[in-house]
Design a protein around this motif. Structure first.
Motif, PDB file in Angstrom:
ATOM      1  N   GLU A 151       0.805  -1.219   0.000  1.00  0.00           N
ATOM      2  CA  GLU A 151       0.000   0.000   0.000  1.00  0.00           C
ATOM      3  C   GLU A 151       0.841   1.274   0.000  1.00  0.00           C
ATOM      4  O   GLU A 151       0.316   2.355  -0.238  1.00  0.00           O
ATOM      5  N   GLN A 152       2.148   1.170   0.291  1.00  0.00           N
ATOM      6  CA  GLN A 152       2.986   2.370   0.387  1.00  0.00           C
ATOM      7  C   GLN A 152       4.005   2.510  -0.745  1.00  0.00           C
ATOM      8  O   GLN A 152       4.683   3.535  -0.848  1.00  0.00           O
TER       9      GLN A 152
ATOM     10  N   ASP B  16       8.599  12.669   3.670  1.00  0.00           N
ATOM     11  CA  ASP B  16       7.489  12.061   2.931  1.00  0.00           C
ATOM     12  C   ASP B  16       7.832  10.670   2.403  1.00  0.00           C
ATOM     13  O   ASP B  16       6.933   9.853   2.181  1.00  0.00           O
TER      14      ASP B  16
ATOM     15  N   LEU C 196       6.379   5.322   0.701  1.00  0.00           N
ATOM     16  CA  LEU C 196       5.925   6.496   1.432  1.00  0.00           C
ATOM     17  C   LEU C 196       6.116   6.330   2.943  1.00  0.00           C
ATOM     18  O   LEU C 196       6.052   5.215   3.471  1.00  0.00           O
TER      19      LEU C 196
ATOM     20  N   ASN D 202       1.585   7.943   7.516  1.00  0.00           N
ATOM     21  CA  ASN D 202       0.701   9.113   7.593  1.00  0.00           C
ATOM     22  C   ASN D 202       0.869  10.084   6.420  1.00  0.00           C
ATOM     23  O   ASN D 202       0.738  11.295   6.570  1.00  0.00           O
ATOM     24  N   THR D 203       1.206   9.540   5.274  1.00  0.00           N
ATOM     25  CA  THR D 203       1.255  10.352   4.046  1.00  0.00           C
ATOM     26  C   THR D 203       0.367   9.689   3.010  1.00  0.00           C
ATOM     27  O   THR D 203       0.002   8.522   3.148  1.00  0.00           O
ATOM     28  N   ASP D 204       0.013  10.425   1.972  1.00  0.00           N
ATOM     29  CA  ASP D 204      -0.782   9.822   0.900  1.00  0.00           C
ATOM     30  C   ASP D 204      -0.163  10.181  -0.446  1.00  0.00           C
ATOM     31  O   ASP D 204       0.577  11.158  -0.581  1.00  0.00           O
ATOM     32  N   PHE D 205      -0.490   9.365  -1.435  1.00  0.00           N
ATOM     33  CA  PHE D 205       0.157   9.477  -2.741  1.00  0.00           C
ATOM     34  C   PHE D 205      -0.092  10.839  -3.390  1.00  0.00           C
ATOM     35  O   PHE D 205       0.813  11.425  -3.980  1.00  0.00           O
ATOM     36  N   LYS D 206      -1.309  11.325  -3.310  1.00  0.00           N
ATOM     37  CA  LYS D 206      -1.619  12.576  -3.997  1.00  0.00           C
ATOM     38  C   LYS D 206      -0.811  13.742  -3.439  1.00  0.00           C
ATOM     39  O   LYS D 206      -0.227  14.541  -4.180  1.00  0.00           O
TER      40      LYS D 206
ATOM     41  N   PRO E  62       1.178   4.010  -7.953  1.00  0.00           N
ATOM     42  CA  PRO E  62       1.172   3.102  -6.801  1.00  0.00           C
ATOM     43  C   PRO E  62       1.240   1.631  -7.223  1.00  0.00           C
ATOM     44  O   PRO E  62       0.692   1.236  -8.253  1.00  0.00           O
TER      45      PRO E  62
ATOM     46  N   SER F 206      -0.322  -0.763  -6.064  1.00  0.00           N
ATOM     47  CA  SER F 206      -1.667  -1.327  -6.118  1.00  0.00           C
ATOM     48  C   SER F 206      -2.319  -1.150  -7.485  1.00  0.00           C
ATOM     49  O   SER F 206      -3.332  -1.780  -7.778  1.00  0.00           O
TER      50      SER F 206
END
Length: 795
Positions: A55-56, A91, A227, A230-234, A263, A265
């Protein structure tokens, strides 16, 4: 009470063996198809989930606007990895620089094989959660080390421990085995990586890589990131987007480079880009086969409902008697639902056995390693839920319909179902064959698209053309000697070198200037470097001009364009003699060839520029002698290559076979769709067979009277068959626009695509009509040939 329901259900099942067999066969096949498709979808949705950090993890790509089109590709410069690592440490937890997966020679003792592997930075094993069997993943911190997959370690060392053993890479670097990791599963995007070498080794041993260490212009490598928590791809993608733009010059900035994150995924299910954005991929097939599974299951349920309601008159007296002695309608509904549930459960068991027996074939067809999830609670939960749902769906209509009969009318003999009772059955038959015809049309269109692209003019002759990757400089250094020996042996009739294979683009370049060029556009052309006689070897088709030739000393500064490049540059009716500047150096155009299809056969050919490259050629192209057997010719070529290049295993590819691989995805989809279409037709025909059998039985007395009065066998066959012919004909009319719309939408994703001819619909409809007619004819002829005395007596 419940036990009594199932006792009666078993008695009914065995009393009507033919109808029970038809029902159970149809439901078992429908269940089996749904189960196969469900397992296939489960496998697709679990792609890459082997990696703990699934997922990261993301692959970094760059979006560019070139030749007036927006592209996304994974090719990046070496210094980008450190730039991301140093400036975005909050990040990005890990950043890994990697080569693309390539063939390398691995040697130990007398064992020498070509294996696929990557050079990667030390964080790779942690990022991709490699499961170490022996040694340590930290071995990559040592420059002269190697990590092996378990299967590669087994091939070289058997059961002995490989840790500490010295191997050679490409007959040059000696490396020590520091770890063995578990083979990555087939449903991992990295499953072809069978060994990993440290990035520091590549930097230390390759002068070209050393020069690129701080070069932002050269884009030849991959960058993966993990990543931070507590970060997200966008958000991270927005931050890193301008990194490249801040490092390049004004000329490069015309392409508007922007970093993007892809990602993990989405690597498998959303692997395609169009105009710089995600444009589908395998997810389209997941939806497609998901719908097919639902519809095939519906077909099986329709068979059950049709046969149950068709035989309502046979059970009408039973319903009347039950109601007369005090049975409530709710009890009758439960009785019929219990029969339905029993049928579905038995069919589910048969479906499991069917899937278990057909899985080896299905895995071969799909290229997967699917197995039934016996120990997975979710699988059984879905199975139980499916059985209850199918029982409710398939048994609802018969249960409510049969339980509604009025006992007075039934017992008096005045109850008749009438013509209207057959309308729901007819509608369901139409639905069944509409689905079947649509699936057949879809399968035919897929194979026509493959054939259309395969017959596309490709600008060269692939038959009898083979490619050899020498993996050393020996063949290039002795090229003329090798060529003379092969010509004298009669194995080949022509031979040349090239930087790229004929079936793939490995490099592009920009910075071209030509007369009338729009200063606002940016471009990047494939630049296949070739040797003399390349055009003659591969069979170039010249539109104008000539090939590179040793007779012209100026050809070292000459170019050959393909038609697409000539049109893109807008060079007018002839390009011969035009001067094109490449990185400031003037070149003159000596020839224009028809587009050579090096990439997807479904896409437009990219504008390409061919130049004369006298340096080491990565590919040797050979045109084998057509008068020789291919195996004999290859054997002679191998002996000469081993003589001059003994340290490298001889491996070759037929260009025709490599080109055919480009159709593998569509071919696989066509085969799977065809397989399910065949099963859909069988299920539909099982139901049709049961209905025809019932109708023939129902009209036995009528047929006997007609035959006594002089009706011929043909008259009786026509009488029993015409209703079914009408139903299939209506299905043809409905399926035609539906199939046209669906397949026309599917074809839109290809630049080079076939049309949908009218005969596809006619042929598909007629084939289903003939199959249906043959199915019905068996029962119709059986009834028509029956002795009228016997049929009248039986009534």
């Amino acid at each position: 009470m419940i036990l009594n329901y199932f006792k009666i259900a078993f008695r009914t099942l065995f009393k009507n063996k033919v109808y029970s067999f038809i029902n159970m066969s149809g439901l078992a096949m429908g269940t089996g198809v749904a189960m196969l498709i469900g397992l296939w979808i489960y496998d697709e949705l679990n792609f890459d989930k082997y990696h703990t950090n699934y997922e990261q993890i993301a692959q970094v790509g760059q979006r560019n606007t070139l030749n007036n089109e927006t592209h996304v590709w994974p090719y990046l410069p070496i210094p980008l990895a450190n730039e991301l690592r140093n400036n975005f440490s909050n990040d990005l937890r890990r950043v890994v620089l990697s080569t693309f997966t390539e063939n390398h020679i691995l040697a130990f003792d007398t064992h020498k094989f070509m294996k696929n592997g990557n050079y990667m930075e030390p964080d790779a094993p942690e990022m991709f959660s490699l499961k170490m069997i022996q040694g340590s993943a930290k071995g990559l911190q040592e420059p002269y080390s190697i990590l092996l997959s378990a299967s590669v370690a087994k091939a070289y060392f058997g059961n002995a421990s490989p840790i500490g053993k010295i191997m050679k890479v490409d007959n040059q670097q000696a490396v020590k085995v520091t770890g063995v990791y578990q083979d990555l599963p087939y449903n991992s995007s990295l499953n072809k990586v069978s060994f990993i070498l440290p990035w520091s080794l590549l930097e230390a041993s390759d002068d070209w890589v050393k020069k690129q260490k701080d070069d932002w212009r050269s884009v030849s490598y991959q960058v993966f990131v993990q990543l931070a928590p507590n970060t997200d791809f966008k958000a991270v993608a927005d931050k890193i987007r301008p990194t490249l733009l801040n490092k390049i010059d004004k000329e490069q900035a015309k392409t508007k480079p922007a970093l993007v994150l892809h990602p993990m995924s989405q690597w498998h299910l959303h692997q395609f880009f169009k105009n710089g954005v995600f444009a589908g991929g395998s997810i389209d097939n997941v939806w497609l086969f998901g719908f097919i599974g639902v519809f095939v299951l519906l077909l099986a349920c329709i068979n059950f409902m049709n046969l149950s309601t068709a035989r309502s008159e046979k059970r009408a007296r039973e319903v009347g008697v039950r109601k007369a002695i005090g049975s409530f309608r709710s009890q009758l509904i439960i009785q019929f639902f219990s029969e339905s549930l029993l049928m579905v459960v038995l069919s589910f068991v048969l479906g499991l056995l069917l899937v278990q027996s057909i899985l080896p074939f299905f895995n071969q067809l799909t290229g997967k390693e699917i197995h039934i999830l016996w120990s997975n609670p979710a699988f059984w939960a879905v199975g139980v839920g499916f059985s209850l749902f199918a029982a409710l769906l398939a048994g609802s209509y018969p249960a409510f319909y049969l339980s509604s009969f009025m006992p007075v009318k039934v017992l008096k003999g005045t109850f008749k179902t009438g013509k209207k009772a057959a309308i729901p059955r007819q509608l369901l038959v139409v639905f069944q064959f509409t689905v079947s015809i649509t699936m057949i049309v879809g399968t035919v269109v897929v194979f026509r698209q493959i054939q259309f692209a395969n017959n596309r003019p490709i600008g060269y002759s692939r038959e009898g053309l083979i490619m050899v990757k020498p993996n050393s400089n020996e063949i290039h250094s002795h090229f003329e000697a090798v060529k003379n020996e092969l010509l004298q042996s009669g194995a080949v009739i022509e031979m040349a070198e090239s930087v790229m294979p004929a079936t793939k683009v490995l490099g592009t370049a920009g910075d071209f200037e030509w007369k009338g060029k729009d200063p606002t556009i940016s471009e990047r052309f494939p630049i296949p470097g070739v040797s003399y006689n390349y055009g003659k070897t591969v069979g170039w088709q010249f539109r104008e001009g000539r090939d590179f030739s040793k007779d012209y000393g100026t050809d070292s500064s000459a170019l050959i364009l393909n038609e697409s490049a000539m049109k893109f540059m807008n060079l007018g009716p002839t390009a011969i003699g035009e001067v094109i500047r490449w990185s400031g150096k003037p070149y003159h155009v000596i020839g224009v060839i028809k587009d050579m299809i090096m990439e997807s056969p479904y896409a437009k050919a990219r504008p390409s520029v061919f130049y004369l490259d006298a340096n080491y050629g990565g590919i040797v192209n050979l045109r084998i002698n057509p008068t020789l057997n291919a195996n004999e010719a290859v054997s002679k070529i191998e002996s000469v290559f081993r003589k001059y290049n003994p340290a490298v295993p001889f491996e070759y590819q037929f260009v025709a076979e490599e080109y055919t691989k480009k159709f593998a995805g569509e071919l696989q989809i066509g085969q799977i769709a065809g397989f399910f279409a065949m099963l859909a037709i069988i299920i539909s025909c099982l139901g049709l067979f049961g209905l025809a059998s019932f109708i023939a039985e129902q009209r036995t007395k009528e047929l006997g009277i007609r035959k006594t009065l002089g009706a011929t066998v043909y008259n009786l066959w026509q009488l029993l068959s015409k209703d079914f012919v009408w139903l299939v004909s209506i299905a043809m009319v409905i399926a035609t626009p539906l199939a046209y719309y669906l397949m026309q939408s599917w074809l839109q994703k290809y630049d080079y695509r076939t049309g949908i001819s009218w005969w596809v619909f006619v042929a598909s409809g007629l084939s289903v009509l003939i199959i249906a007619l043959l199915t019905v004819s068996y029962q119709a002829l059986k009834a028509a040939l029956m002795n009228p005395v016997k049929s009248l007596k039986s009534e």
